[in-house]
Enzyme design. Sequence first.
Site, PDB file in Angstrom:
ATOM      1  N   ASP A  20     -16.559  27.520 -83.734  1.00  0.00           N
ATOM      2  CA  ASP A  20     -15.763  26.285 -83.612  1.00  0.00           C
ATOM      3  C   ASP A  20     -16.110  25.277 -84.706  1.00  0.00           C
ATOM      4  O   ASP A  20     -15.234  24.754 -85.401  1.00  0.00           O
ATOM      5  CB  ASP A  20     -16.001  25.625 -82.246  1.00  0.00           C
ATOM      6  CG  ASP A  20     -15.373  26.407 -81.121  1.00  0.00           C
ATOM      7  OD1 ASP A  20     -14.718  27.421 -81.414  1.00  0.00           O
ATOM      8  OD2 ASP A  20     -15.524  26.007 -79.960  1.00  0.00           O
TER       9      ASP A  20
ATOM     10  N   GLU B  39     -22.299  20.901 -80.759  1.00  0.00           N
ATOM     11  CA  GLU B  39     -21.752  21.948 -79.881  1.00  0.00           C
ATOM     12  C   GLU B  39     -22.813  22.444 -78.900  1.00  0.00           C
ATOM     13  O   GLU B  39     -22.531  22.704 -77.740  1.00  0.00           O
ATOM     14  CB  GLU B  39     -21.317  23.154 -80.728  1.00  0.00           C
ATOM     15  CG  GLU B  39     -19.967  23.003 -81.390  1.00  0.00           C
ATOM     16  CD  GLU B  39     -18.877  23.466 -80.451  1.00  0.00           C
ATOM     17  OE1 GLU B  39     -18.135  22.578 -79.977  1.00  0.00           O
ATOM     18  OE2 GLU B  39     -18.763  24.662 -80.191  1.00  0.00           O
TER      19      GLU B  39
ATOM     20  N   LYS C 161      -8.948  23.163 -83.653  1.00  0.00           N
ATOM     21  CA  LYS C 161      -8.931  24.590 -83.989  1.00  0.00           C
ATOM     22  C   LYS C 161      -8.462  25.408 -82.789  1.00  0.00           C
ATOM     23  O   LYS C 161      -8.532  24.940 -81.649  1.00  0.00           O
ATOM     24  CB  LYS C 161     -10.311  25.070 -84.427  1.00  0.00           C
ATOM     25  CG  LYS C 161     -11.360  25.072 -83.285  1.00  0.00           C
ATOM     26  CD  LYS C 161     -11.410  26.392 -82.588  1.00  0.00           C
ATOM     27  CE  LYS C 161     -12.182  26.509 -81.331  1.00  0.00           C
ATOM     28  NZ  LYS C 161     -12.008  25.928 -80.138  1.00  0.00           N
TER      29      LYS C 161
HETATM   30  O1  PMV Z   1     -13.732  26.673 -75.235  1.00  0.00           O
HETATM   31  P1  PMV Z   1     -13.960  26.521 -76.696  1.00  0.00           P
HETATM   32  O2  PMV Z   1     -12.755  26.068 -77.440  1.00  0.00           O
HETATM   33  O3  PMV Z   1     -15.178  25.710 -77.015  1.00  0.00           O
HETATM   34  O4  PMV Z   1     -14.248  28.000 -77.295  1.00  0.00           O
HETATM   35  C1  PMV Z   1     -15.258  28.813 -76.773  1.00  0.00           C
HETATM   36  C2  PMV Z   1     -15.245  30.139 -77.505  1.00  0.00           C
HETATM   37  C3  PMV Z   1     -16.240  31.152 -76.941  1.00  0.00           C
HETATM   38  O5  PMV Z   1     -16.109  32.325 -77.736  1.00  0.00           O
HETATM   39  C4  PMV Z   1     -15.927  31.498 -75.503  1.00  0.00           C
HETATM   40  C5  PMV Z   1     -17.669  30.647 -77.012  1.00  0.00           C
HETATM   41  C6  PMV Z   1     -18.225  30.538 -78.426  1.00  0.00           C
HETATM   42  O6  PMV Z   1     -19.236  29.832 -78.562  1.00  0.00           O
HETATM   43  O7  PMV Z   1     -17.700  31.146 -79.369  1.00  0.00           O
END
Ligand code: PMV
Length: 399
Positions: free
Chosen positions: A207, A196, A68
């Site tokens: 996510d 997560e 994603k």
């Molecule tokens: O780094 P990633 O792909 O796991 O995305 C994190 C997205 C944030 O908004 C920074 C944190 C969240 O939990 O939504």
Amino acid sequence: MLKPIGEGNSRLARSDWLGGRKKPPLLRTRELGYGVLERLGFGNRAPEATGLPGAMLSEVLLVSAPGKVILHGEHAVVHGKVALAVALNLRTFLRLQPHSNGRVGLNLPNIGVRRAWDVASLQLLDTSFLGHGDSAALTAKHVEKLKEVVGFPKDCVDPEHLAVLAFLYLYLSICQSQRWTEENLELINKWAFQGERVIHGNPSGVDNAVSTWGGALRYQQGKISSLKRPPVLKILLINTKVPRSTKVLVANVRSRLLKFPEIVAPLLTSIDAISLECERVLGEMAAAPTPEHYLTLEELIDMNQHHLNALGVGHASLDQLCQVTTAHGLHSKLTGAGGGGCGITLLRPDVERPEVEATKRALSGYGFDCWETSVGAPGVSVHTAASLDASVQQGLDSL
Ligand code: PMV
């Protein structure tokens, strides 16, 4: 709102999961279990020879879930604002294979993890602290306790240890769950959220939601809605290969918000407005996409990238990425936590193939990994071995 499984919108019918059995294969017996997780590519086109013994096929469960990206709203979503997230046509494949050797194995080739445990020894662990399938209950204390029980160092934070911990947490919890027969997409999403949490601490939930349901989602404070008929957007997904901790970056944004509320709160409100404007434009594009729509999407990307820099989640590698794509007339932003990690670049339909190839070469020249893909892929899916793309099948066979 998305409907739960069985109410008509799910691609993953309950019968697919159950395969005519009373319980899903993972839990049919406590003795079995062999997880093989590999991001092998995408697609599930031509039926190919499986290379697996025919007799075993009925025992093997192949599932996949999309990668994603967050189009807009990362970090702001942690503070109650809107995020727009889309599923990619780049999938992670999982092969679950029953074994009768009394061992459960985990093989994650992409991050160099290959481990196996005696099921008997796992059963001896005192996992009563995990509770009974209440997938909303994970706390930092649980993770600490789990580290202790499985013999990991207290301070381990590297992705390899965290991935193993997430697996063991889910394996141990799901195996003792009394509610597994109620499984459906909501449940998959909840468990994914717990995975997560093992890794990120306090994720927003966006996510796991987009990888479960796929497509394009609007997410705000746990409320999910699907964008209707989102346009097919081509993007480059670029990995700067700079490691970063989502947990630390999220905490840093929180500190900055506390230190400079008058400055940072408006940034978050503005990011919220960018997400809403992007949603509106994507809605218009469903009917009839015009070149102006793509230009607006590019402007939104630029503004959000600047805001994210102001939040302190930029990185020199991401600046480099943006400069390289700007030089080719393309617009990029970081996606996810920032501080390195990945960026996305919008590929307008009018960009000619040689320009796309030149951009990819230039990005590779800086040591970045680059995938050309599209957004809006299906969510978590079950596959038959015969339906897998040849490259995925070969990848699985070579494990
Ligand atoms: O780094 P990633 O792909 O796991 O995305 C994190 C997205 C944030 O908004 C920074 C944190 C969240 O939990 O939504």
